[in-house]
Design an enzyme around this catalytic site. Structure first.
Site, PDB file in Angstrom:
ATOM      1  N   LEU A 120     -95.564 -29.967 -60.594  1.00 45.35           N
ATOM      2  CA  LEU A 120     -96.365 -29.925 -61.817  1.00 45.35           C
ATOM      3  C   LEU A 120     -97.853 -30.074 -61.508  1.00 45.35           C
ATOM      4  O   LEU A 120     -98.691 -29.399 -62.107  1.00 45.35           O
ATOM      5  CB  LEU A 120     -95.901 -31.039 -62.777  1.00 45.35           C
ATOM      6  CG  LEU A 120     -96.587 -31.076 -64.129  1.00 45.35           C
ATOM      7  CD1 LEU A 120     -96.411 -29.754 -64.872  1.00 45.35           C
ATOM      8  CD2 LEU A 120     -96.048 -32.217 -64.977  1.00 45.35           C
ATOM      9  N   THR A 164     -89.117 -37.843 -69.055  1.00 44.73           N
ATOM     10  CA  THR A 164     -87.937 -37.047 -68.742  1.00 44.73           C
ATOM     11  C   THR A 164     -86.836 -37.126 -69.802  1.00 44.73           C
ATOM     12  O   THR A 164     -86.751 -38.114 -70.555  1.00 44.73           O
ATOM     13  CB  THR A 164     -87.354 -37.571 -67.402  1.00 44.73           C
ATOM     14  OG1 THR A 164     -86.074 -36.992 -67.184  1.00 44.73           O
ATOM     15  CG2 THR A 164     -87.174 -39.075 -67.407  1.00 44.73           C
ATOM     16  N   TYR A 223     -83.252 -43.976 -62.438  1.00 45.29           N
ATOM     17  CA  TYR A 223     -84.404 -43.081 -62.619  1.00 45.29           C
ATOM     18  C   TYR A 223     -84.804 -43.077 -64.105  1.00 45.29           C
ATOM     19  O   TYR A 223     -85.971 -43.307 -64.441  1.00 45.29           O
ATOM     20  CB  TYR A 223     -84.039 -41.669 -62.154  1.00 45.29           C
ATOM     21  CG  TYR A 223     -85.045 -40.598 -62.530  1.00 45.29           C
ATOM     22  CD1 TYR A 223     -86.286 -40.534 -61.899  1.00 45.29           C
ATOM     23  CD2 TYR A 223     -84.754 -39.655 -63.517  1.00 45.29           C
ATOM     24  CE1 TYR A 223     -87.208 -39.549 -62.247  1.00 45.29           C
ATOM     25  CE2 TYR A 223     -85.667 -38.669 -63.862  1.00 45.29           C
ATOM     26  CZ  TYR A 223     -86.889 -38.620 -63.228  1.00 45.29           C
ATOM     27  OH  TYR A 223     -87.804 -37.642 -63.574  1.00 45.29           O
ATOM     28  N   GLY A 262     -97.404 -32.159 -56.070  1.00 48.49           N
ATOM     29  CA  GLY A 262     -96.045 -31.917 -56.575  1.00 48.49           C
ATOM     30  C   GLY A 262     -96.000 -30.624 -57.372  1.00 48.49           C
ATOM     31  O   GLY A 262     -97.039 -29.978 -57.596  1.00 48.49           O
ATOM     32  N   THR A 311     -89.210 -38.873 -58.083  1.00 49.42           N
ATOM     33  CA  THR A 311     -88.404 -37.899 -58.820  1.00 49.42           C
ATOM     34  C   THR A 311     -87.021 -37.667 -58.229  1.00 49.42           C
ATOM     35  O   THR A 311     -86.258 -36.871 -58.766  1.00 49.42           O
ATOM     36  CB  THR A 311     -89.143 -36.536 -58.902  1.00 49.42           C
ATOM     37  OG1 THR A 311     -89.456 -36.118 -57.576  1.00 49.42           O
ATOM     38  CG2 THR A 311     -90.407 -36.641 -59.710  1.00 49.42           C
ATOM     39  N   ALA A 357     -94.638 -39.389 -59.452  1.00 53.74           N
ATOM     40  CA  ALA A 357     -93.402 -40.086 -59.844  1.00 53.74           C
ATOM     41  C   ALA A 357     -92.446 -40.114 -58.674  1.00 53.74           C
ATOM     42  O   ALA A 357     -92.576 -39.337 -57.722  1.00 53.74           O
ATOM     43  CB  ALA A 357     -92.740 -39.361 -61.020  1.00 53.74           C
ATOM     44  N   ASP A 404    -102.246 -43.971 -53.668  1.00 54.79           N
ATOM     45  CA  ASP A 404    -100.896 -44.428 -53.998  1.00 54.79           C
ATOM     46  C   ASP A 404    -100.996 -45.172 -55.331  1.00 54.79           C
ATOM     47  O   ASP A 404    -101.676 -46.206 -55.423  1.00 54.79           O
ATOM     48  CB  ASP A 404    -100.410 -45.352 -52.873  1.00 54.79           C
ATOM     49  CG  ASP A 404     -98.997 -45.851 -53.099  1.00 54.79           C
ATOM     50  OD1 ASP A 404     -98.530 -45.812 -54.261  1.00 54.79           O
ATOM     51  OD2 ASP A 404     -98.378 -46.293 -52.130  1.00 54.79           O
ATOM     52  N   TRP A 459     -85.622 -30.062 -66.392  1.00 54.30           N
ATOM     53  CA  TRP A 459     -85.252 -28.880 -65.607  1.00 54.30           C
ATOM     54  C   TRP A 459     -86.492 -28.083 -65.158  1.00 54.30           C
ATOM     55  O   TRP A 459     -86.566 -26.870 -65.337  1.00 54.30           O
ATOM     56  CB  TRP A 459     -84.315 -27.988 -66.424  1.00 54.30           C
ATOM     57  CG  TRP A 459     -82.944 -28.545 -66.633  1.00 54.30           C
ATOM     58  CD1 TRP A 459     -82.588 -29.851 -66.745  1.00 54.30           C
ATOM     59  CD2 TRP A 459     -81.722 -27.802 -66.792  1.00 54.30           C
ATOM     60  NE1 TRP A 459     -81.233 -29.965 -66.956  1.00 54.30           N
ATOM     61  CE2 TRP A 459     -80.685 -28.722 -66.994  1.00 54.30           C
ATOM     62  CE3 TRP A 459     -81.413 -26.438 -66.802  1.00 54.30           C
ATOM     63  CZ2 TRP A 459     -79.351 -28.351 -67.184  1.00 54.30           C
ATOM     64  CZ3 TRP A 459     -80.092 -26.052 -66.997  1.00 54.30           C
ATOM     65  CH2 TRP A 459     -79.073 -27.001 -67.184  1.00 54.30           C
TER      66      TRP A 459
HETATM   67  N1  LIG Z   1     -88.514 -31.930 -61.578  1.00 52.42           N
HETATM   68  C1  LIG Z   1     -87.866 -32.011 -62.735  1.00 52.42           C
HETATM   69  O1  LIG Z   1     -86.863 -31.304 -62.988  1.00 52.42           O
HETATM   70  C2  LIG Z   1     -88.329 -32.982 -63.791  1.00 52.42           C
HETATM   71  C3  LIG Z   1     -87.578 -33.113 -64.966  1.00 52.42           C
HETATM   72  C4  LIG Z   1     -88.022 -34.001 -65.950  1.00 52.42           C
HETATM   73  C5  LIG Z   1     -89.169 -34.721 -65.764  1.00 52.42           C
HETATM   74  N2  LIG Z   1     -89.873 -34.606 -64.611  1.00 52.42           N
HETATM   75  C6  LIG Z   1     -91.101 -35.394 -64.455  1.00 52.42           C
HETATM   76  O2  LIG Z   1     -92.186 -34.492 -64.294  1.00 52.42           O
HETATM   77  C7  LIG Z   1     -93.183 -35.088 -63.465  1.00 52.42           C
HETATM   78  C8  LIG Z   1     -93.559 -34.125 -62.356  1.00 52.42           C
HETATM   79  O3  LIG Z   1     -92.393 -33.807 -61.608  1.00 52.42           O
HETATM   80  P1  LIG Z   1     -92.422 -32.810 -60.357  1.00 52.42           P
HETATM   81  O4  LIG Z   1     -91.189 -32.008 -60.406  1.00 52.42           O
HETATM   82  O5  LIG Z   1     -93.758 -32.162 -60.274  1.00 52.42           O
HETATM   83  O6  LIG Z   1     -92.262 -33.883 -59.189  1.00 52.42           O
HETATM   84  P2  LIG Z   1     -92.602 -33.749 -57.638  1.00 52.42           P
HETATM   85  O7  LIG Z   1     -92.699 -32.314 -57.258  1.00 52.42           O
HETATM   86  O8  LIG Z   1     -91.650 -34.652 -56.938  1.00 52.42           O
HETATM   87  O9  LIG Z   1     -94.073 -34.358 -57.564  1.00 52.42           O
HETATM   88  C9  LIG Z   1     -94.322 -35.736 -57.668  1.00 52.42           C
HETATM   89  C10 LIG Z   1     -95.499 -36.035 -56.749  1.00 52.42           C
HETATM   90  O10 LIG Z   1     -95.793 -37.429 -56.838  1.00 52.42           O
HETATM   91  C11 LIG Z   1     -96.011 -37.903 -55.511  1.00 52.42           C
HETATM   92  N3  LIG Z   1     -95.805 -39.346 -55.442  1.00 52.42           N
HETATM   93  C12 LIG Z   1     -94.650 -40.036 -55.204  1.00 52.42           C
HETATM   94  N4  LIG Z   1     -94.907 -41.346 -55.149  1.00 52.42           N
HETATM   95  C13 LIG Z   1     -96.241 -41.502 -55.360  1.00 52.42           C
HETATM   96  C14 LIG Z   1     -97.113 -42.630 -55.408  1.00 52.42           C
HETATM   97  N5  LIG Z   1     -96.650 -43.867 -55.205  1.00 52.42           N
HETATM   98  N6  LIG Z   1     -98.425 -42.424 -55.633  1.00 52.42           N
HETATM   99  C15 LIG Z   1     -98.901 -41.167 -55.811  1.00 52.42           C
HETATM  100  N7  LIG Z   1     -98.153 -40.068 -55.769  1.00 52.42           N
HETATM  101  C16 LIG Z   1     -96.826 -40.241 -55.556  1.00 52.42           C
HETATM  102  C17 LIG Z   1     -94.992 -37.133 -54.702  1.00 52.42           C
HETATM  103  O11 LIG Z   1     -95.264 -37.216 -53.324  1.00 52.42           O
HETATM  104  P3  LIG Z   1     -94.007 -37.121 -52.280  1.00 52.42           P
HETATM  105  O12 LIG Z   1     -93.387 -35.780 -52.515  1.00 52.42           O
HETATM  106  O13 LIG Z   1     -94.667 -37.265 -50.960  1.00 52.42           O
HETATM  107  O14 LIG Z   1     -93.092 -38.240 -52.659  1.00 52.42           O
HETATM  108  C18 LIG Z   1     -95.189 -35.732 -55.277  1.00 52.42           C
HETATM  109  O15 LIG Z   1     -96.262 -35.053 -54.673  1.00 52.42           O
HETATM  110  C19 LIG Z   1     -92.599 -36.423 -63.019  1.00 52.42           C
HETATM  111  O16 LIG Z   1     -93.087 -37.443 -63.849  1.00 52.42           O
HETATM  112  C20 LIG Z   1     -91.114 -36.273 -63.236  1.00 52.42           C
HETATM  113  O17 LIG Z   1     -90.492 -37.524 -63.465  1.00 52.42           O
HETATM  114  C21 LIG Z   1     -89.481 -33.744 -63.624  1.00 52.42           C
END
Ligand SMILES: NC(=O)c1ccc[n+]([C@@H]2O[C@H](COP(=O)([O-])OP(=O)(O)OC[C@H]3O[C@@H](n4cnc5c(N)ncnc54)[C@H](OP(=O)(O)O)[C@@H]3O)[C@@H](O)[C@H]2O)c1
Length: 286
Positions: free
Chosen positions: A12, A101, A125, A10, A62, A60, A36, A150
């Site tokens: 991050l 978040t 969420y 992902g 997301t 997560a 998983d 963000w």
């Molecule tokens: N993006 C934002 O703006 C934002 C804002 C606030 C907080 N956050 C938090 O920051 C963190 C990182 O976010 P990000 O933007 O890096 O998210 P991301 O790009 O969606 O990365 C999340 C990763 O987790 C994987 N995943 C999903 N389900 C899973 C499972 N059951 N077991 C193992 N891996 C799994 C996803 O795979 P798939 O893509 O194949 O599903 C993806 O590779 C998260 O906790 C998110 O809630 C994000």
């Protein structure tokens, strides 16, 4: 030192891999295809083999809109998946750095939120992530939680979406009445690693400094990329999404600041750096 990253593919997770490569340790990376987090036995097998000292949970569900239609999956990943990891961290005496978040807040209060402020998530969420926070702290003593907002980095994000849309449109409409702090994953990864070297377990807010609306964010992206395009401001009511978006997503990094660990840059400076570093994606896609 052994570091384990979940959700490593992902946005991050990728930034964290780069940050950890600067250290002298072993890095073990997993995503949903290799571990998983909702499958306790699979997580247990890997954790007991690797025996990590520090676990970074970047996995997560997301997709905020999909969570609204998919309560079970949202809680399975964002709550019980986190519990699985926390239980195994406790057994192995590993530190856990878990990411949460701004959606744990209602998004209605017009001032920056601090860590001890009252939470009131309005989306599934946000609710599933809040329960995940509770489980992470309840099941592992050595837990750090960082709430961010963000995020953009390597992957699909607002910056890349704006740049792609600008290729095919003369005019864009962007929401102007939702406010937050655009945060580069590189800045967050740096803070996660710095925090993991301490024993200051607890809850933190972690976003870049300053704030803006999505509209201001879009204007800054086009200004820095020297793209001439008309951008029109719209209201949240004109841009309805399945999950209600918070109007005020601004977090105050109070606890990081008090611990002397708030190394986040101003959002505009971090964005400029990102646009420079993301140039190979721009060459291939724009
Ligand atoms: N993006 C934002 O703006 C934002 C804002 C606030 C907080 N956050 C938090 O920051 C963190 C990182 O976010 P990000 O933007 O890096 O998210 P991301 O790009 O969606 O990365 C999340 C990763 O987790 C994987 N995943 C999903 N389900 C899973 C499972 N059951 N077991 C193992 N891996 C799994 C996803 O795979 P798939 O893509 O194949 O599903 C993806 O590779 C998260 O906790 C998110 O809630 C994000």
């Amino acid at each position: 030192m052994k570091y384990l990253i979940t959700g490593a593919k992902g946005q991050l997770g990728l930034a964290l891999q780069k940050e950890l490569q600067k250290l002298n340790g072993e890095i073990y990376c997993y995503d949903v295809d290799t571990m998983d987090i909702t499958n306790y036995e699979a997580v247990e097998e890997i954790f007991k083999e690797v025996k990590p000292d520090i676990v970074f949970n970047c996995a997560a569900h997301t997709n905020v809109d999909k969570c609204e239609e998919d309560l079970e999956n949202a809680y399975q990943i964002n709550a019980l998946g986190v519990q699985n990891i926390a239980m195994l961290c406790e057994e192995l005496k590993a530190k856990l750095i878990h990411i949460s978040t701004d959606y744990v807040f209602s998004g209605e209060e017009e001032k920056p939120r601090i860590e001890s402020d009252f939470v009131m998530p309005r989306t599934l969420y946000g609710k599933s992530k809040l329960y995940g926070e509770e489980l992470a702290q309840r099941y592992n003593q050595k837990t750090f939680i960082i709430r961010t907002a963000w995020l953009y980095g390597e992957g699909n994000n607002f910056v890349r979406t704006m740049l792609k849309l600008a290729k095919t449109h003369d005019k864009l409409t962007v929401v102007g009445d939702q406010f937050g702090s655009p945060t580069y994953t590189k800045d967050l990864a740096k803070v996660m690693v710095a925090l993991s070297n301490t024993n200051y377990y607890g809850l933190y807010h972690g976003t870049c400094q300053g704030n803006c609306s999505w509209y201001d964010f879009a204007l800054k992206i086009f200004e820095l990329m020297k793209i001439e395009i008309k951008v029109e401001k719209v209201t949240s009511e004109e841009f309805v999404r399945p999950a209600k978006r918070p109007k005020f997503s601004i977090l105050d990094n109070l606890m990081l600041r008090l611990r002397g660990l708030d190394s986040f840059r101003n959002w505009e400076e971090a964005l400029e750096d990102y646009l420079r570093e993301d140039s190979s994606w721009q060459r291939e896609n724009l």
